[in-house]
Design a protein around this motif. Structure first.
Motif, PDB file in Angstrom:
ATOM      1  N   GLN A 165       0.829  -1.211   0.000  1.00 23.09           N
ATOM      2  CA  GLN A 165       0.000   0.000   0.000  1.00 23.09           C
ATOM      3  C   GLN A 165       0.861   1.257   0.000  1.00 23.09           C
ATOM      4  O   GLN A 165       0.515   2.261  -0.624  1.00 23.09           O
ATOM      5  N   LEU A 203      -1.346   5.880   1.777  1.00 31.12           N
ATOM      6  CA  LEU A 203      -0.636   6.073   3.044  1.00 31.12           C
ATOM      7  C   LEU A 203      -1.480   5.683   4.251  1.00 31.12           C
ATOM      8  O   LEU A 203      -0.995   5.034   5.177  1.00 31.12           O
ATOM      9  N   SER A 204      -2.748   6.074   4.255  1.00 31.47           N
ATOM     10  CA  SER A 204      -3.619   5.757   5.385  1.00 31.47           C
ATOM     11  C   SER A 204      -3.822   4.253   5.516  1.00 31.47           C
ATOM     12  O   SER A 204      -3.776   3.689   6.620  1.00 31.47           O
ATOM     13  N   ASP A 205      -4.051   3.590   4.377  1.00 30.43           N
ATOM     14  CA  ASP A 205      -4.222   2.134   4.391  1.00 30.43           C
ATOM     15  C   ASP A 205      -2.939   1.443   4.845  1.00 30.43           C
ATOM     16  O   ASP A 205      -2.977   0.466   5.597  1.00 30.43           O
ATOM     17  N   ALA A 238      -0.629   2.667   6.815  1.00 26.85           N
ATOM     18  CA  ALA A 238      -0.477   2.864   8.263  1.00 26.85           C
ATOM     19  C   ALA A 238      -1.353   1.885   9.029  1.00 26.85           C
ATOM     20  O   ALA A 238      -0.927   1.302  10.031  1.00 26.85           O
ATOM     21  N   ALA A 239      -2.576   1.669   8.548  1.00 24.74           N
ATOM     22  CA  ALA A 239      -3.485   0.736   9.219  1.00 24.74           C
ATOM     23  C   ALA A 239      -2.928  -0.689   9.183  1.00 24.74           C
ATOM     24  O   ALA A 239      -3.036  -1.436  10.168  1.00 24.74           O
ATOM     25  N   GLU A 295      -0.053  -0.899  11.621  1.00 21.74           N
ATOM     26  CA  GLU A 295      -0.587  -0.887  12.990  1.00 21.74           C
ATOM     27  C   GLU A 295      -1.185  -2.240  13.355  1.00 21.74           C
ATOM     28  O   GLU A 295      -1.066  -2.695  14.499  1.00 21.74           O
ATOM     29  N   ALA A 300       5.073   6.086   6.688  1.00 19.58           N
ATOM     30  CA  ALA A 300       3.714   6.454   6.294  1.00 19.58           C
ATOM     31  C   ALA A 300       3.238   7.667   7.088  1.00 19.58           C
ATOM     32  O   ALA A 300       2.646   8.597   6.534  1.00 19.58           O
ATOM     33  N   GLN A 301       3.494   7.667   8.383  1.00 14.40           N
ATOM     34  CA  GLN A 301       3.044   8.777   9.228  1.00 14.40           C
ATOM     35  C   GLN A 301       3.750  10.080   8.855  1.00 14.40           C
ATOM     36  O   GLN A 301       3.121  11.138   8.771  1.00 14.40           O
ATOM     37  N   MET A 320       2.343  11.519   5.789  1.00 17.92           N
ATOM     38  CA  MET A 320       1.017  12.102   5.997  1.00 17.92           C
ATOM     39  C   MET A 320       1.081  13.373   6.842  1.00 17.92           C
ATOM     40  O   MET A 320       0.057  13.980   7.128  1.00 17.92           O
ATOM     41  N   GLN A 325       2.154  13.492   9.965  1.00 17.86           N
ATOM     42  CA  GLN A 325       2.033  13.185  11.397  1.00 17.86           C
ATOM     43  C   GLN A 325       3.445  13.119  11.988  1.00 17.86           C
ATOM     44  O   GLN A 325       3.974  12.056  12.297  1.00 17.86           O
TER      45      GLN A 325
END
Length: 206
Positions: free
Chosen positions: A129, A135-137, A139-140, A143, A162-163, A166, A168
């Protein structure tokens, strides 16, 4: 090296695919890749349908940058044991090396269908991903891997990328420095303060 001697004695008594395969794994861990190649191929000479030997040969080939050959060996392992989540997971990194992102996604999805709680498969899905810009996917997925194995440093490091991408920054940098926190001696000799994720405007970035 004691293990190598042990396996060689076992082979002298009764050569078989599993012993050659085990010998190859030890040689691979010691960085003796040419010897590992020979052992895995001898395992396949003894038992052409030994899926583990095909897989391990593929992983050794990947380490030396022989990606197409590695892919062929890993695909054979998957054909021989199509319900092995591990084999489908292992093929993902080679497909990423070959920039075959879609195929990597399909293989990783298959691994997760077979074993949703496989740490490496969740982490690899994050890598896929990330390569797709999701990026959000990503990170999930990282995690999720960390929920299953909180000390899995590779997933935490990739999560940090990823963070940070984004924006973060504080969370991303905390996860990026986690590997340093595991090896605090690596900071020996430096007096530079750690960055804590604060805004960097009007500051010099090194």
């Amino acid at each position: 090296r004691v293990a190598i001697a042990h396996y060689r004695r076992a082979i002298a008594i009764q050569p078989d695919a599993q012993t050659y395969n085990n010998l190859g794994n030890v040689q691979k861990r010691l960085g003796q890749l040419n010897d590992a190649f020979a052992s895995f191929r001898l395992a396949l000479d003894a038992e052409p349908d030994c899926a583990e030997a095909h897989c391990n040969l593929g992983l050794a080939l990947q380490e030396t940058g022989q990606y197409e050959q590695a892919l062929a060996s890993l695909q054979m392992a998957c054909q021989l044991q199509p319900n092995s989540a591990l084999f489908h997971c292992n093929i993902v990194t080679v497909l990423l090396d070959l920039n075959r992102i879609g195929d990597a996604q399909n293989s990783c999805q298959r691994a997760l269908e077979l074993d949703p709680d496989m740490v490496e498969a969740n982490s690899n899905m994050g890598n896929v991903q990330l390569a797709m810009g999701l990026l959000s996917d990503a990170a999930a997925s990282f995690e999720r891997a960390l929920e299953l194995a909180p000390n899995y440093t590779k997933a935490r490091h990739n999560l940090s990328h990823a963070q940070l991408a984004m924006g973060q920054l504080a969370r991303g940098w905390t996860n990026y420095e986690y590997r340093i926190d595991e090896h605090r001696n690596s900071r020996a000799g430096t007096r530079l303060p750690q960055w804590s994720g604060q805004a960097v405007a009007q500051r010099v970035r090194l």
